[in-house]
Design a protein around this motif. Structure first.
Motif, mmCIF file in Angstrom:
data_model
loop_
_atom_site.group_PDB
_atom_site.id
_atom_site.type_symbol
_atom_site.label_atom_id
_atom_site.label_comp_id
_atom_site.label_asym_id
_atom_site.label_seq_id
_atom_site.Cartn_x
_atom_site.Cartn_y
_atom_site.Cartn_z
ATOM 1 N N GLN A 1 4.373 -1.671 14.174
ATOM 2 C CA GLN A 1 3.536 -0.823 13.318
ATOM 3 C C GLN A 1 4.205 -0.709 11.964
ATOM 4 N N PHE B 1 1.069 -3.063 6.138
ATOM 5 C CA PHE B 1 0.554 -4.430 6.176
ATOM 6 C C PHE B 1 0.911 -5.115 4.859
ATOM 7 N N SER C 1 0.017 -6.865 2.343
ATOM 8 C CA SER C 1 -1.176 -7.478 1.762
ATOM 9 C C SER C 1 -0.914 -8.104 0.414
ATOM 10 N N TYR D 1 7.548 -2.856 7.181
ATOM 11 C CA TYR D 1 6.364 -3.705 7.126
ATOM 12 C C TYR D 1 6.076 -4.225 8.534
ATOM 13 N N LEU D 2 4.815 -4.470 8.808
ATOM 14 C CA LEU D 2 4.468 -5.088 10.078
ATOM 15 C C LEU D 2 5.229 -6.428 10.216
ATOM 16 N N ALA E 1 -3.668 -5.985 13.823
ATOM 17 C CA ALA E 1 -3.020 -6.132 12.515
ATOM 18 C C ALA E 1 -1.797 -7.049 12.625
ATOM 19 N N LEU E 2 -0.990 -6.832 13.664
ATOM 20 C CA LEU E 2 0.209 -7.661 13.834
ATOM 21 C C LEU E 2 -0.179 -9.106 14.132
ATOM 22 N N ILE F 1 -0.948 -11.157 11.224
ATOM 23 C CA ILE F 1 0.223 -11.634 10.480
ATOM 24 C C ILE F 1 0.911 -12.769 11.253
#
Length: 941
Positions: A270, A273, A275, A287-288, A319-320, A323
């Motif tokens: 967590q 993100f 971006s 950061y993730l 979200a992870l 990435i």
């Protein structure tokens, strides 16, 4: 194919490493908390594209990054005026600065280690000629400053970048804030109670008053798990190979792991993100996908997970997953995987190193291709043929010549990978031709070459093959015979032939030799030249060659040859160390051991003189030559006229030859031949063995005649030995010896002294000769005034031979009639011819008389028996010796001068004389008184 390097890679995982360019400026020292400082190097499982300043060695402008430049300076590069460089961790792992016991010292920004190693022979074990020298175990690494946060937030159920026990990498040469160096130092438990509560004595200390910090000096961080335990020190800076690591033995793998320390790697499940390009790190919120190293065990911190490769559900971690995707595993539909750093270190992504790339192993196994070019003994080679044979870098042999020679077959089988062979002693490698053919591949690798030794026949049969390898051949030697080449081979193989010890022989037709005469003359390795033409070979040369190519001319082994130029044609005869031109009237001074021919029929002229000893001279038909010397062997084809001066020569005469033998009176020559004319000069010593020879002596010579049907014209005072048959000897005043069993020889001369060894038959036709006969001889006398001495011979007096005396006993004497002769020996048997006059001077002789014979009783002759007379026979002088007596047996006819016979009887004091008549005998007693005879003196048959 080049030698293959040995990989130096340990188990690793490639991640993104980036530099905090912005953020909190790090205080140098103090008690501040850790995290988010400018110059810190952070880890992320996300793509490098999400980060503005990946640690890839890029050059930054100082003017735009003054804070970072003040920390880094030109530690990692740059000119320090307008720019500087970031750390370059592409494919490189981070290693703590400092100097730990037993490990090399590492400085900030220092690059060390390699991804692979090309082994050297010294790094190999003794089985391959090495000493097991150390092999550096560091893979590409960069020295950074590792610090641990001793203060900050206690990680109870959660984890932040400034939590106690977080280990972070700093690109500067100092520790930011209150971080402590990861140098294994001991701390007081009382001063750092919270940190001790988290890490305890995992890294050392007594646990009572002290505990130790992690020691990352000269070490990288290795993730825990899969057998790697937190706080464990692993790997080594160097590795030493053993025989067990060699491909041909147990093939034990090599441990490639460099020095490392096991910590826990956690990944943020967590957080923020990323971006937009990330330039800094938030100390409280990660950061993730951000990864941190922690020195303690944390029981499932909230929002974090160990980097152990576990699978997560996509729907729960969208979200992870956005990435990471399936970079580290998973099916990409339901699951994806976290990075797995168990037992692995981290490599920086970039420059071809992709995030998520895994090197799974800390070990590697050697193969033959890894073996470097080595130099070993033959014994080492034999024990490790496979490894050495597979080594693309090749191997060399260094050993004594004998060891190399004895193992050429094995060496040849692996010659493809062999660099060279060095002989370590002073002996050469010497092989025969069969070994050369079989093991050429190995022989050609011998530094300095090799030599050949074999019978000439074997080497001659492979000149082309040897020539093809001439660059590696030092010399050729023969056990038997000579290396022999024709002109074609000489032209093609001269480089090889010139390596022949003692030189080589050229054997070819004169026409072929002529074409390469200058080249042969210029080559000092030509030992001899044999012209193989039949007859007299002819070289066709220029006048210049004939005059100047003396080296080649002197090496021609033919006893005679011809040189033809545009204007002349002359013959050369071996003479001394070279040749002499032989023309009319030439004198050849020949050296011992040479041989040559003298051409006849006018080819080489006439009246030549050969001077020399122990030479061989062949006279062709029609030669006119004198040979003067000793111990020569002279052979004539016939029809020649020649003289032989000197002594102890052997002459093989041809038919029709005329040979003069010089009278040196030193050593005997031997003449063998038939149908020759042999002229013996005065005082010659010679043996003549042959038949139908005409031998003439000028006197005073001693010679033997051993053949048959020879005619000997003896000179005065010769000494002649006759050993053959049917020879005729003519001469006077000579001493002639008839060897045993010589037969049917005639001696026709006067005043000769003839001696027979016995058992011979011969005639004596001259006069006044003295003959000493041997036992068992058969002798014919036809001359006058000869004297014969001998016993048990058969002597025949040819008609009208007169005044010969026979002195001997037990001879059988036969007269053909009309001869006068005396018999002075005893116990001879005489068969008289008609009209003979016989003088009896010995005792016990028996005479078979013929008509008209006259028998004379010499003084002291006794017991003469006369019989077989036909017609009148006169007995004279009987009774001249009062002690003598005579018996006349079977006389037919009358006895003349009976009165003398009667007087002899009456005066015989022995009373044993007896006059006997045969049945028809008669005697004339005229002049004999009746009272002179008594009945006792007569026997009437």
């Amino acid at each position: 194919m080049a030698q293959a390097p040995v990989t130096n890679a340990q188990a690793s995982l490639t991640l993104t490493e980036y530099v905090n360019v912005f953020g909190i400026f790090p205080p140098n020292g103090g008690s501040g908390v850790s995290g988010g400082y400018v110059g810190q190097i952070e880890l992320s499982a996300a793509s490098p594209s999400l980060f503005g300043y990946p640690a890839d060695g890029q050059i930054l402008a100082i003017s735009q990054n003054t804070a970072l430049f003040s920390i880094l300076g030109t530690i990692y590069g740059g000119n320090g005026v307008s720019n500087f460089a970031l750390p370059n961790l592409n494919g490189v792992e981070m290693m703590g600065v400092g100097s730990a016991p037993g490990l090399p010292s590492v400085s900030i920004g220092e690059n060390l280690g390699t991804s692979s190693t090309l082994l050297t022979q010294s790094q190999l074990p003794s089985q391959l000629g090495g000493s097991s020298a150390a092999i550096g175990n560091y893979q590409p690494s960069l020295g950074v400053t590792y610090g641990i946060n001793p203060f900050g937030i206690f990680p109870s159920g959660s984890l932040t970048l400034d939590s106690i026990g977080v280990v972070s990498a700093f690109a500067g040469n100092f520790l930011p804030g209150g971080e402590l160096p990861c140098d294994g130092r001991l701390l007081s438990i009382a001063a750092y109670q919270v940190l001790f509560a988290l890490i305890g004595t995992t890294y050392g200390g007594d646990g009572q008053t002290t505990f130790a910090l992690p020691d990352l000096r000269g070490r990288d961080i290795v993730g825990s798990g899969n057998g790697f335990v937190l706080g464990q020190q692993v790997g080594a800076s160097n590795v030493n190979l053993t025989s067990g690591n060699l491909p041909e033995t147990a093939d034990l793998p090599i441990n490639n792991q460099q020095p490392g320390l096991v910590l826990n790697y956690y990944i943020a499940l967590q957080g923020i993100f990323p971006s937009s390009p990330v330039n800094t790190t938030n100390t409280s919120t990660p950061y993730l996908g951000q990864i941190v190293a922690v020195a303690e065990n944390l029981p499932s911190p909230n929002g974090w997970a160990l980097c152990d490769g576990q699978l997560l559900q996509i729907n729960q971690n969208q979200a992870l997953f956005a990435i990471l995707g399936t970079t580290y595993g998973g099916d990409g539909i339901h699951t994806f995987a976290l990075p797995n750093l168990e037992g692995r270190t981290v490599l920086g992504a970039g420059n071809g190193n992709l995030v998520g790339t895994v090197d799974p192993s800390n070990t590697t196994s050697l193969v033959g291709a890894n073996i470097p070019a080595v130099t070993v003994s033959v014994a080492t080679f034999l024990a490790n043929e496979t490894s050495l044979g597979q080594a693309p870098a090749g191997f060399s042999i260094a050993d004594k010549a004998q060891a190399i020679h004895d193992n050429l077959d094995a060496l040849a089988a692996f010659s493809a990978n062999m660099i060279g062979i060095t002989v370590t002693d002073a002996n050469p490698v010497v092989v025969n031709n069969a070994t050369f053919v079989a093991d050429k591949a190995a022989l050609d690798k011998i530094v300095g070459g090799f030599s050949l030794l074999d019978d000439a026949s074997a080497l001659n049969g492979d000149l082309a093959g040897l020539e093809a390898d001439v660059a590696h051949i030092n010399s050729l030697s023969t056990l038997t015979g000579s290396i022999t080449a024709n002109i074609l081979q000489f032209g093609a193989d001269a480089a090889l032939l010139d390596k022949t010890v003692g030189g080589f022989v050229i054997a070819d037709l004169a026409s072929n030799v002529s074409g390469q005469f200058d080249a042969l003359n210029a080559d000092p390795h030509v030992a001899s030249i044999s012209l193989t033409d039949s007859g007299i070979p002819a070289l066709t040369l220029t006048a210049s060659q004939a005059a100047n190519d003396t080296s080649a001319l002197s090496k021609i082994s033919n006893p005679i040859f011809e040189i033809v130029t545009a204007s002349t044609a002359v013959y050369y005869v071996k003479s001394g160390s070279g040749y002499s031109i032989l023309a009319s009237g030439s004198t050849v001074n020949a050296s011992a051991g040479t041989g040559f021919s003298i051409g006849g029929n006018g080819l080489t002229g006439a009246s030549n003189l050969v001077v020399g000893s122990n030479v061989s001279v062949t006279l062709l038909s029609g030669s006119r030559t004198d040979v003067d010397g000793s111990g020569n062997a002279i052979s004539s084809a016939g029809g020649s006229v020649y003289g032989v001066g000197g002594w102890n020569n052997t002459v093989t005469a041809g038919p029709g030859d005329t040979v003069w033998i010089g009278g040196d009176n030193v050593g005997a020559d031997l003449v063998v031949g038939s149908g020759a004319v042999v002229m013996l000069l005065s005082n010659s010593l010679t043996n003549i063995d042959g038949s139908r020879n005409a031998i003439t002596s000028f006197g005073g010579s001693a010679y033997g005649v051993g053949g048959a049907s020879n005619t000997v014209n003896a000179g005065a005072n010769d000494s002649i030995w006759i050993g053959g048959a049917s020879d005729l000897i003519v001469g006077s005043g000579d001493a002639i010896t008839l060897l045993a069993s010589s037969v049917a020889n005639n001696v026709n001369g006067s005043n000769d002294v003839i001696t027979s060894i016995g058992g011979s038959s011969y005639g004596v036709g001259g006069s006044n000769n003295t003959i000493t006969a041997g036992a068992g001889d058969s002798i014919w006398l036809a001359g006058t005034g000869n004297f014969i001495a001998g016993s048990s011979d058969t002597i025949t007096l040819l008609a009208n031979s007169v005044t010969n005396d026979i002195h001997g006993s037990n001879d059988v004497v036969t007269s053909m009639g009309g001869s006068s002769f005396g018999v002075r020996g005893s116990s001879n048997t005489i068969t008289a011819g008609s009209g003979d006059s016989i003088w009896i001077g010995g005792d016990h002789n028996v005479i078979n008389a013929s008509t008209g014979d006259t028998i004379y009783d010499l003084a002291a002759a006794t017991d003469i028996k006369v019989s077989g007379a036909v017609g009148a026979m006169t007995v004279n002088n009987f009774g001249a010796d009062p002690s003598g007596f005579v018996d006349l047996l079977n006389g037919v006819g009358g006895f003349a001068n009976a009165a003398a016979a009667v007087a002899a009887l009456t005066s015989d004091t022995h009373g044993g004389s007896l006059l006997s008549l045969g049945a028809n005998g008669s005697i004339d007693f005229a002049g004999v008184a009746a009272n002179q005879l008594s009945a006792a003196n007569f026997q009437i048959g």
